[in-house]
Design an enzyme around this catalytic site. Sequence first.
Site, PDB file in Angstrom:
ATOM      1  N   ARG A   1     -10.384 -11.493   1.835  1.00 37.51           N
ATOM      2  CA  ARG A   1     -11.257 -12.539   1.288  1.00 37.51           C
ATOM      3  C   ARG A   1     -10.577 -13.902   1.319  1.00 37.51           C
ATOM      4  O   ARG A   1     -11.244 -14.928   1.391  1.00 37.51           O
ATOM      5  CB  ARG A   1     -11.715 -12.143  -0.119  1.00 37.51           C
TER       6      ARG A   1
ATOM      7  N   LYS B   1       0.840  -1.202   0.000  1.00 39.02           N
ATOM      8  CA  LYS B   1       0.000   0.000   0.000  1.00 39.02           C
ATOM      9  C   LYS B   1       0.873   1.249   0.000  1.00 39.02           C
ATOM     10  O   LYS B   1       2.020   1.204   0.452  1.00 39.02           O
ATOM     11  CB  LYS B   1      -0.853   0.016   1.276  1.00 39.02           C
TER      12      LYS B   1
HETATM   13  N1  BES Z   1      -8.243  -3.739   4.386  1.00 44.18           N
HETATM   14  C1  BES Z   1      -8.330  -3.318   3.040  1.00 44.18           C
HETATM   15  C2  BES Z   1      -9.604  -2.523   2.756  1.00 44.18           C
HETATM   16  C3  BES Z   1      -9.613  -1.103   3.281  1.00 44.18           C
HETATM   17  C4  BES Z   1      -8.830  -0.123   2.681  1.00 44.18           C
HETATM   18  C5  BES Z   1     -10.449  -0.765   4.305  1.00 44.18           C
HETATM   19  C6  BES Z   1      -8.890   1.167   3.159  1.00 44.18           C
HETATM   20  C7  BES Z   1     -10.511   0.532   4.763  1.00 44.18           C
HETATM   21  C8  BES Z   1      -9.718   1.497   4.200  1.00 44.18           C
HETATM   22  C9  BES Z   1      -8.348  -4.544   2.122  1.00 44.18           C
HETATM   23  O1  BES Z   1      -7.558  -5.589   2.533  1.00 44.18           O
HETATM   24  C10 BES Z   1      -7.823  -4.087   0.803  1.00 44.18           C
HETATM   25  O2  BES Z   1      -6.689  -3.711   0.740  1.00 44.18           O
HETATM   26  N2  BES Z   1      -8.654  -4.162  -0.226  1.00 44.18           N
HETATM   27  C11 BES Z   1      -8.288  -3.728  -1.527  1.00 44.18           C
HETATM   28  C12 BES Z   1      -8.866  -4.704  -2.513  1.00 44.18           C
HETATM   29  C13 BES Z   1      -8.361  -4.521  -3.922  1.00 44.18           C
HETATM   30  C14 BES Z   1      -6.889  -4.803  -3.989  1.00 44.18           C
HETATM   31  C15 BES Z   1      -9.136  -5.441  -4.841  1.00 44.18           C
HETATM   32  C16 BES Z   1      -8.841  -2.329  -1.753  1.00 44.18           C
HETATM   33  O3  BES Z   1      -9.937  -2.027  -1.273  1.00 44.18           O
HETATM   34  O4  BES Z   1      -8.137  -1.533  -2.370  1.00 44.18           O
HETATM   35 MN    MN Z   2      -5.565  -5.398   1.888  1.00 45.00          MN
END
Ligand code: BES
Ligand code: MN
Length: 492
Positions: free
Chosen positions: A352, A278
Amino acid sequence: MDFQIKNSAIITKQKTECLVVSIDSGKKQSDFVKDIDKSTNGLVSQLIKSGDISCELGKTTLLYSNNNLKQKLLFVGCGKAKTFGSVQAKTVIKAVIKELLAKKVKNIAWDLLAFNEVTSLEIAKQLPQIISDITYRFDDFKTTKDPVPSLTKVTLLIHDKEALSALTDHLLQGQIIANAITATKTIANMPPNICNAKYLAEQGKQLGKLHSSLKVTCLGESELAKLNMNAYLAVGRGSQNESIMTIIEYNGAKDKKAQPYVLVGKGLTFDSGGISIKPSAGMDEMKYDMCGAATVYGVMQAMAELKLPINVVGVMAGCENMPDGNSYRPGDILTTMSGTTVEVINTDAEGRLVLCDALTYVERYNPKTVIDIATLTGACIVALGHHYTGVMGNNDKLIAQLISSSNKAGDKAWVLPIDSEFQEQIKSTCADIVNAGGRDGGTITAACFLSRFTEKYQWAHLDIAGTAWRSGGKKGATGRPVAMLIQYLLDQ
Ligand code: BES
Ligand code: MN
Ligand code: ZN
């Protein structure tokens, strides 16, 4: 903090520091108001008439004691009686508590006479929750702690003995829900160098020691491997902290074998994104990626305290997503516990992968319903902002029940569709499915992924990415959707 309910017709006789008096915007005021008016020689009705005591919803006016009346008087406007419901009740309670804390009032008596029975019950249930929400501080790691203002005694006055037992029940429920929310917030706020999967397991075990109705089991990496939970294990592979799935079983039904309600919480104690790392801005907030698991903890604590006559199983799927030489990578193909194969497109779509195996694992409970709770997608914040939890699932009745419980609890939730059209987005060229379906409808395609692992039971998915915590100056866990889930279980 001491709560009491008292059946008393004469408000001015109450030995308390401050009387809280609800004011209706109509012409008719309650007997309490008339009573106070007499003691103040008509001053109160004059001030209401002149508008100096406002009847407007949530407006407060504090009058200091005079010769005739020893107590302070806090008037609170309730707007029109006709439009007064649970939302208005919350506004009124918040305004009153904020004013009392600001003025450092410690001991109050509040008339519930002005409200109809349903609203009085609502107030009894909401009051402990609102007080503990406003006075909550996470200062475990502050070397100097700010003093927290607090009330010490709240007496609710009623004039009808028959309402006493229902009100007492609601007050107690409200206190248990408030404590559950506080417990969830505190676990969720813990920093990721302390709160790892092992910490979640220890919290679970400690809760189990406090209540004989709870049985707690922890499965470490070797046990997860024996179960073929390879997707779950892949996510934790880059971390020095062991992946541990903690299971809290509550047995409250007369029939020990009654089908349980199952809750599965995403417990990513830190989500760096892994190899698909990230951006660094705001990455600290990924310590909250275990809010689903913290929610499960709070709800299970409440189950033991409410002693509901049902069986409930809570799973905290603890794990950490880190980049490392041993990490799983984009391109990997994983064989999940169910046998379905997954092509990893993005290691940041890890929630997931952890959940799919946990959701397969819970099949063994022959569940009545399964609800997973997860900070699953940033896309959910784009869709619903920070106000609504996203609800999806494979059973319309279950979804409708959850929305109804959410409305009752004042813990907002909104349904998103998961039609078969979206399933196209998780097709893979070399495995059964991919773990990331692209930007469009990201919350829904994540739910589509989970739906492949929940075909054997009634299932709902709560995406709490937008609601589980606040960012910025007020950064901290909210304790949502604990209230909604406890209400759902109460309604069963
Ligand atoms: N934990 C995150 C989702 C999230 C991001 C919650 C920011 C709250 C604030 C999750 O694991 C994630 O990173 N999801 C990705 C999925 C994508 C790579 C398909 C997302 O939401 O960008
Ligand atoms: Mn994630
Ligand atoms: Zn995550």
